[in-house]
Write an enzyme that holds these catalytic residues in place. Sequence first.
Site, PDB file in Angstrom:
ATOM      1  N   CYS A 112       0.844  -1.198   0.000  1.00 41.99           N
ATOM      2  CA  CYS A 112       0.000   0.000   0.000  1.00 41.99           C
ATOM      3  C   CYS A 112       0.879   1.247   0.000  1.00 41.99           C
ATOM      4  CB  CYS A 112      -0.899  -0.018   1.234  1.00 41.99           C
ATOM      5  SG  CYS A 112      -1.998   1.403   1.388  1.00 41.99           S
ATOM      6  N   SER A 154       0.579   3.767   1.830  1.00 41.58           N
ATOM      7  CA  SER A 154       0.869   4.176   3.205  1.00 41.58           C
ATOM      8  C   SER A 154       2.165   3.559   3.708  1.00 41.58           C
ATOM      9  CB  SER A 154      -0.289   3.780   4.132  1.00 41.58           C
ATOM     10  OG  SER A 154      -1.485   4.400   3.732  1.00 41.58           O
ATOM     11  N   HIS A 213       4.945   5.629   2.388  1.00 43.40           N
ATOM     12  CA  HIS A 213       5.081   6.904   3.097  1.00 43.40           C
ATOM     13  C   HIS A 213       6.060   6.774   4.266  1.00 43.40           C
ATOM     14  CE1 HIS A 213       2.297   8.812   0.587  1.00 43.40           C
ATOM     15  NE2 HIS A 213       1.161   8.572   1.247  1.00 43.40           N
ATOM     16  N   HIS A 230       0.171  -3.721   6.381  1.00 44.70           N
ATOM     17  CA  HIS A 230      -1.081  -3.644   7.152  1.00 44.70           C
ATOM     18  C   HIS A 230      -2.277  -4.164   6.366  1.00 44.70           C
ATOM     19  CE1 HIS A 230      -0.888   0.013   4.701  1.00 44.70           C
ATOM     20  NE2 HIS A 230      -2.203   0.069   4.782  1.00 44.70           N
ATOM     21  N   CYS A 243      -7.404  -3.232   3.660  1.00 45.31           N
ATOM     22  CA  CYS A 243      -7.124  -1.793   3.569  1.00 45.31           C
ATOM     23  C   CYS A 243      -7.660  -1.198   2.274  1.00 45.31           C
ATOM     24  CB  CYS A 243      -5.620  -1.509   3.688  1.00 45.31           C
ATOM     25  SG  CYS A 243      -5.220   0.256   3.502  1.00 45.31           S
TER      26      CYS A 243
END
Length: 596
Positions: free
Chosen positions: A268, A270, A273, A289, A396
């Site tokens: 993902c 995220s 990041h 996640h 997610c």
Amino acid sequence: MSSDTPTESPEVPTANTMSPEVPDGEGKVKSSDNPVERREAGSDKEECLEPMSKRQRKKLLKQKRWEDQKDLRRQKRKEKRQKRKLERQSKLDSSNEGNDRKRMRREVVPSTLRLIVDCSFDDLMVLKDVKKLHKQIQRCYAENRKAFHPVQFYLTSHGGQLKSSMNENDKGWVNWKDIQIRTEHYSELIKKEDLVYLTSDSPDVLSELDEKKAYVIGGLVDHNHHKVIKCKAAVLWEANKPFSIEEVEVAPPKAHEVRIKIMATGICRSDDHVVTGGLVMPFPIILGHEAAGVVESVGEGVTSIKPGDKVIPLFVPQCGECNSCLSTKGNLCSKNDLSSGAGLMPDGTTRFTCKGKAIHHFMGTSTFTEYTVVHESAVARIDSAAPLEKVCLIGCGFSTGYGAAVQTAKVEPGSTCAVFGLGGVGLSVVMGCKAAGASRIIAVDINSDKFAKAKELGATDCVNPKDFKKPIHEVLIEMTTHGVDYSFEVIGHTETMAAALACCQYNYGVSVIVGVPPAAQKISFDPMLLFTGRTWKGSVFGGWKSKDSVPKLVADYMKKKFVLDPLITHTLPFTKINEGFDLLRTGKSIRSVLVF
């Protein structure tokens, strides 16, 4: 003379005439009631017979009993001969087992032993180990049945690596069953199979089993419960560095915790990041996640999950006790790790260790590892038939985007929508807008290669900001005359967040921030944009109450109410995680799924 006078007549012996009395040995008179004896006694011409003695009577009775029991004795002798024959045969089996088996193969038609092998939790993921197990059980079964019996293996779907390593020669003794063995299934399986091989949940199901048909193979039952597990994990030691595949130690679950064997995990934005420093987290850390797996073990007090369950870890937990969980308007549980970013379990400790150093968790999940530990409130049990390499996206990406449209914004039929960013989450927003009945869906991205996929999933228009000299919000207002009814920012940039707000209808437009905001950055905007009536809101995990909603979303997927396959462009082995992140950064992938 009178008739009353008695007339004398000669005495004639009759049958009723008393026999003469004969004195016995003591001088007493003894009469004989036997007519034959009376005749013998009364006749001088017949020879007298002496009475039979007790000894003679016993001898006659004994001879009679001997004749009566002749058949019974014959049957007992036959049984003894058969018993001695079987004993000799048993000694022959133990002394000359090989020759005896060959002989018995000709005499006995061998039956097939059907054996379920659950590869989920044990060290049976290597084909040579399974072959060794096959020979051991075949030998044991032959000894118990006194005959050589072929053994057929049925492997569960978790032995993915096993299946890929099989060849044509293995098909003779190995079969494949796409099944997930769970407690409630054992009672049905043992009605069809001769033997069931039990793994980590054996203690829970022993009471359900018929001991005459199902057995626990000694030494092969999983004993990892409440022990440290060593496994592979992708550790990020510092920012802006590639992931390092390391051997980590995963501690057993504590009270109200669950240890999961991860089967598939998605990459993902995220996660990236954190790599780039846009999302500040402590190092070293195990990211990930968005995943799905199987429960390996549970800690004390866990009641909603049991070993063997298919589950999805939840980066947004649902404790069911805080204000957000109790409110119908919220879903961001107070026990989440998004706000604090501590990278620890709720008790303030970590379950990961590598090279003697503690490794931090990521958002309470950490799925870039073969095994992870999560809190009971951060895991949802799902349909046992669900394909984990697909439904992991519900952890997610899909849920976040789809829910932002149908749950957070509550898109209405006939409305106009704009979606900024066409990654996995952005395309899920497009799917949600279409499912809600939006009449026009405008997809916005600087990568025109993604437009074909966006239109496939429901976008009606595709816009590349690089094709225009004016700001993108002005382009969208011109396209829709008054602006869009709903806009979604799914990138995580402050510039696109402001543009998404500005392109909304000035009075009742709704703009939703879905992308994770960058750390240490502020956003500036004209307050008049809100004063006129626009609504600006954020959405975490699509507004879903995670533990309640994830099983329902998986059930909807199984009922084909939506698709996930178009979102998955790459499926890679876990060891190629760095390659997967490169595909994400270069825009060549929508969603890459890593499998173990």
